[in-house]
Design an enzyme around this catalytic site. Structure first.
Site, PDB file in Angstrom:
ATOM      1  CG  LEU A 202      88.628  64.887  66.124  1.00 44.55           C
ATOM      2  CD1 LEU A 202      87.636  66.026  65.981  1.00 44.55           C
ATOM      3  CD2 LEU A 202      87.958  63.561  65.800  1.00 44.55           C
ATOM      4  CG  HIS A 203      95.142  62.453  63.015  1.00 41.98           C
ATOM      5  ND1 HIS A 203      94.741  61.706  64.091  1.00 41.98           N
ATOM      6  CD2 HIS A 203      95.850  61.622  62.229  1.00 41.98           C
ATOM      7  CE1 HIS A 203      95.207  60.482  63.962  1.00 41.98           C
ATOM      8  NE2 HIS A 203      95.880  60.387  62.843  1.00 41.98           N
ATOM      9  NE  ARG A 204      92.462  57.514  61.868  1.00 35.65           N
ATOM     10  CZ  ARG A 204      93.719  57.105  61.866  1.00 35.65           C
ATOM     11  NH1 ARG A 204      94.463  57.240  60.797  1.00 35.65           N
ATOM     12  NH2 ARG A 204      94.249  56.558  62.924  1.00 35.65           N
TER      13      ARG A 204
END
Ligand code: UD1
Length: 353
Positions: A202-204
């Site tokens: 997850l990085h958005r």
């Protein structure tokens, strides 16, 4: 013919590698410009090594910053490099800030621009990548699409038919070339994870920069971790947000970002993946691994219609959905995700040089 490739962030490298390799085998002159958008070994140098990309000819060293700052620094650094090299094509990849910056510079210098991975649209302009995709495609002279729906998007936007070439997915070229080497790494065992593992990335900004949403996702991951192992290689942005919000993930094995081959190995061995990454949606489809994308939309609808991807806008739904994940007996692979997309990219570049 001379190509000048521009890459800068982690997802660019598995796309650049096969195109560069095919062009080199055909004796085409080429230069690699690394913008330096990503600079940590785990996000950059390790990818170049494992994908056997030669050392870049130029590194602009732009580093992190605001969108305007980062984009401007790539533009300022790149302009004299393109002018001096005078390539037939500037080739850009994907949808990161380096892609956008290079597109604007090439277009203003009057150098032909080819976009690998053209035509993807989330139709969500709150995503910085969507702005990057729209501008890059508007400026590109050659739109190399990974899927038929992407070509259709470009037609709907009024792009000339002669500029659109469906080539398939170059990232799958890298994946298929790496799969056997990756499997031998036993990444999950090395990280001490055994059993039906859920691999998370997850990085958005929309997921990790909002405290309430990140907390809800963390709660969902901890709930999953009560039933099966959860391995979470966290992007530096995510690690920083977890720390600043004071959010913990009880039961979840949080590790540094994985190198390219390790990530392929972990995805391949996973029971399921939970992600907001575009690349992981595609890789899980190609490997036939159930994928739960924590987003309301995807610019890669083919991974839903023909692959293993399910959109999960509400993180609270994750534990139930992941528990019922089933690996397809015979995965459907989208057209052109066949390991030969880079050949079609270089064919198109040569035909239009
Ligand atoms: C960028 C891309 C995104 C892509 C992602 C893959 C844009 C707008 N975003 O997001 O599309 O999916 O890469 O990883 O281009 N950082 C480090 N080390 C690094 C690089 C970054 O620690 O080597 C940290 C810095 O704190 C930085 C933050 O990560 O501020 C964000 O980096 P940035 O390149 O701006 O965006 P990403 O979130 O990586």
């Amino acid at each position: 013919m001379k190509l000048l490739h521009v890459a800068g962030a982690r997802p660019n490298f598995p796309k650049l590698a096969p195109v560069h390799r095919v062009a080199a085998a055909r004796g085409i002159a080429q230069l690699i410009v690394h913008t330096g958008q990503h600079y940590d070994d785990a996000l950059s140098a390790s990818f170049l090594r494992e994908l056997e990309i030669p050392d870049p000819d130029v590194n602009l060293g732009v580093g992190s910053g605001t969108h305007a700052d980062q984009t401007a620094r790539v533009m300022t650094g790149l302009e004299p490099v393109i002018e001096a090299a005078a390539p037939d094509w500037v080739v850009v990849y994907g949808d990161v800030n380096s892609t956008l910056a290079a597109a604007v510079v090439a277009a203003k210098l009057g150098v032909k621009l080819a976009h690998v991975e053209a035509g993807l649209r989330s139709h969500d302009r709150t995503m910085p990548e969507e702005i990057n995709r729209l501008v890059t495609d508007r400026l590109a002279n050659l739109l190399l699409t990974p899927s038929r729906d992407a070509s259709d998007e470009l037609r709907r936007e009024g792009e000339p038919e002669g500029e659109i070439v469906f080539v398939g997915n170059v990232m799958i070229d890298s994946l298929l070339a790496a799969r056997d080497r990756a499997r031998r790494l036993d990444t999950l065992e090395r990280l001490g994870v055994t059993g039906e593992t859920v691999v998370v990335t997850l990085h958005r900004p929309s997921n990790v920069d909002d405290r309430t949403r990140l907390q809800r996702i963390a709660n969902a991951l901890s709930a999953i971790a009560r039933t099966r192992p959860v391995l979470f290689p966290a992007h530096p942005r995510t690690t920083a947000r977890l720390a600043s919000f004071g959010i913990t993930l009880p039961g979840v094995r949080l590790v540094e970002p994985l190198r390219y081959l390790e990530m392929v190995a972990a995805t391949h061995a996973a029971f399921a993946v939970v992600t907001d990454s575009g690349g992981v949606q595609e890789e899980s489809t190609a490997l036939g691994v159930p994928c739960f994308t924590v987003r309301a939309n995807t610019e890669r609808p083919v991974t839903v219609t023909e692959g293993t991807n399910i959109l999960v806008p509400d993180p609270d739904a994750l534990p139930g959905l992941v528990a019922s994940a089933v690996r397809p007996a015979a995965p459907r692979i989208p057209e052109g995700w066949d390991g030969r997309a880079a050949e079609r990219v270089v064919d198109a570049l040569q035909q239009r040089a």
